[in-house]
Design a protein around this motif. Sequence first.
Motif, PDB file in Angstrom:
ATOM      1  N   ARG A   1       0.880  -0.909   0.262  1.00 28.90           N
ATOM      2  CA  ARG A   1       0.123   0.177   0.294  1.00 28.90           C
ATOM      3  C   ARG A   1       0.790   1.028  -0.263  1.00 28.90           C
ATOM      4  O   ARG A   1       0.721   1.962  -0.404  1.00 28.90           O
ATOM      5  N   PHE A   2       1.602   1.292   0.474  1.00 31.85           N
ATOM      6  CA  PHE A   2       3.599   2.262   0.105  1.00 31.85           C
ATOM      7  C   PHE A   2       3.135   2.644  -0.561  1.00 31.85           C
ATOM      8  O   PHE A   2       3.216   4.212  -1.151  1.00 31.85           O
ATOM      9  N   LYS A   3       3.916   0.985  -1.599  1.00 29.17           N
ATOM     10  CA  LYS A   3       4.442   2.022  -2.776  1.00 29.17           C
ATOM     11  C   LYS A   3       3.370   2.207  -3.729  1.00 29.17           C
ATOM     12  O   LYS A   3       3.663   2.961  -4.467  1.00 29.17           O
ATOM     13  N   GLU A   4       1.832   2.105  -3.739  1.00 32.71           N
ATOM     14  CA  GLU A   4       0.761   2.209  -4.464  1.00 32.71           C
ATOM     15  C   GLU A   4       0.529   4.097  -3.651  1.00 32.71           C
ATOM     16  O   GLU A   4      -0.077   4.867  -4.540  1.00 32.71           O
ATOM     17  N   LEU A   5       0.854   4.308  -3.115  1.00 35.95           N
ATOM     18  CA  LEU A   5       0.810   6.062  -2.323  1.00 35.95           C
ATOM     19  C   LEU A   5       1.655   6.634  -3.107  1.00 35.95           C
ATOM     20  O   LEU A   5       1.688   7.500  -3.253  1.00 35.95           O
ATOM     21  N   PHE A   6       3.057   5.997  -2.513  1.00 38.74           N
ATOM     22  CA  PHE A   6       3.898   6.945  -2.487  1.00 38.74           C
ATOM     23  C   PHE A   6       4.671   7.586  -4.110  1.00 38.74           C
ATOM     24  O   PHE A   6       4.196   9.063  -3.723  1.00 38.74           O
ATOM     25  N   PRO A   7       3.870   7.436  -5.104  1.00 37.11           N
ATOM     26  CA  PRO A   7       4.073   8.041  -6.679  1.00 37.11           C
ATOM     27  C   PRO A   7       2.876   9.885  -6.348  1.00 37.11           C
ATOM     28  O   PRO A   7       3.183  10.459  -6.678  1.00 37.11           O
ATOM     29  N   GLN A   8       1.475   9.344  -4.825  1.00 36.75           N
ATOM     30  CA  GLN A   8       1.370  10.538  -4.968  1.00 36.75           C
ATOM     31  C   GLN A   8       2.158  11.596  -3.875  1.00 36.75           C
ATOM     32  O   GLN A   8       1.797  12.930  -4.107  1.00 36.75           O
ATOM     33  N   HIS A   9       2.612  11.636  -3.505  1.00 42.27           N
ATOM     34  CA  HIS A   9       3.359  12.238  -2.805  1.00 42.27           C
ATOM     35  C   HIS A   9       5.118  12.251  -2.461  1.00 42.27           C
ATOM     36  O   HIS A   9       5.486  13.142  -2.181  1.00 42.27           O
ATOM     37  N   VAL A  10       5.357  12.472  -4.507  1.00 41.99           N
ATOM     38  CA  VAL A  10       6.683  12.575  -4.453  1.00 41.99           C
ATOM     39  C   VAL A  10       7.035  13.983  -5.136  1.00 41.99           C
ATOM     40  O   VAL A  10       8.156  14.586  -5.013  1.00 41.99           O
ATOM     41  N   ASP A  11       5.775  14.678  -5.283  1.00 40.91           N
ATOM     42  CA  ASP A  11       6.330  15.461  -6.169  1.00 40.91           C
ATOM     43  C   ASP A  11       6.101  16.928  -5.246  1.00 40.91           C
ATOM     44  O   ASP A  11       6.495  17.660  -5.213  1.00 40.91           O
ATOM     45  N   ASN A  12       5.795  16.605  -3.962  1.00 42.04           N
ATOM     46  CA  ASN A  12       5.324  17.767  -2.634  1.00 42.04           C
ATOM     47  C   ASN A  12       5.769  16.947  -1.233  1.00 42.04           C
ATOM     48  O   ASN A  12       5.376  16.183  -0.651  1.00 42.04           O
ATOM     49  N   PRO A  13       7.104  17.247  -1.131  1.00 45.66           N
ATOM     50  CA  PRO A  13       7.717  16.719   0.333  1.00 45.66           C
ATOM     51  C   PRO A  13       7.014  17.196   1.175  1.00 45.66           C
ATOM     52  O   PRO A  13       7.090  18.708   1.168  1.00 45.66           O
ATOM     53  N   THR A  14       6.821  16.724   2.412  1.00 45.19           N
ATOM     54  CA  THR A  14       6.349  17.192   3.538  1.00 45.19           C
ATOM     55  C   THR A  14       6.592  16.463   4.669  1.00 45.19           C
ATOM     56  O   THR A  14       7.666  15.445   4.427  1.00 45.19           O
ATOM     57  N   MET A  15       6.590  16.947   5.705  1.00 43.27           N
ATOM     58  CA  MET A  15       6.589  15.740   7.252  1.00 43.27           C
ATOM     59  C   MET A  15       6.778  14.919   7.456  1.00 43.27           C
ATOM     60  O   MET A  15       7.811  13.914   7.275  1.00 43.27           O
ATOM     61  N   PRO A  16       5.526  14.322   6.927  1.00 41.88           N
ATOM     62  CA  PRO A  16       5.061  13.010   7.038  1.00 41.88           C
ATOM     63  C   PRO A  16       5.816  11.799   6.064  1.00 41.88           C
ATOM     64  O   PRO A  16       6.388  10.987   5.946  1.00 41.88           O
ATOM     65  N   THR A  17       6.111  13.366   5.053  1.00 46.90           N
ATOM     66  CA  THR A  17       6.486  12.467   3.698  1.00 46.90           C
ATOM     67  C   THR A  17       8.292  11.266   4.193  1.00 46.90           C
ATOM     68  O   THR A  17       8.251  10.817   3.662  1.00 46.90           O
TER      69      THR A  17
END
Length: 174
Positions: A49-65
């Motif tokens: 599930r982490f691998k599925e979600l990761f592409p949504q977060h790669v372009d917008n770095p945040t503290m939880p990411t």
Amino acid sequence: MDSIFKNGHYVNKLLLNVIFLQSSLFTDLSIIRTCPEDPSTTGMGFYNRFKELFPQHVDNPTMPTVLALVVCGVCLVPYGKQSAEWVYCGMAYRMMVDLGYHLDMPSGTDPEPKNGVSVTETEMRRRICWVAYASGKFQSLYLGRPPSLLFQNGNISKEFLGSSEEMEQWNESW
């Protein structure tokens, strides 16, 4: 918890799945295995599930990411996924630098935000930075690779605002 229920900026689904992955390392329950007969698949559903979600977060770095990537990397060692560990932690270090976590932003003890960053956020950034740094050093020693995170241009304080209650003698009357 407030950040979870109000969709705050201190947690995201990526981080939650990594927390579940890390927690699954300490259980023998077959219900969280992708293959109930194979103990080596414990928690892999959370990793998938982490691998599925990761592409949504790669372009917008945040503290939880950033935190999710560091923790995920560390969690992958027992699964024998050292290459993925190296890659995820490397991305976390670069996101952390991109966000400026390697630059200390002194805010004193005033709870009001200064430069848009509260004391709490400054402390969290500082701790995430040192966790990533220590994790990177251990990772380099374990894998026999050069350290990925160097603080040659950083100025992070080693002082924390916490009172270290966990170091106090336990008293049953509390």
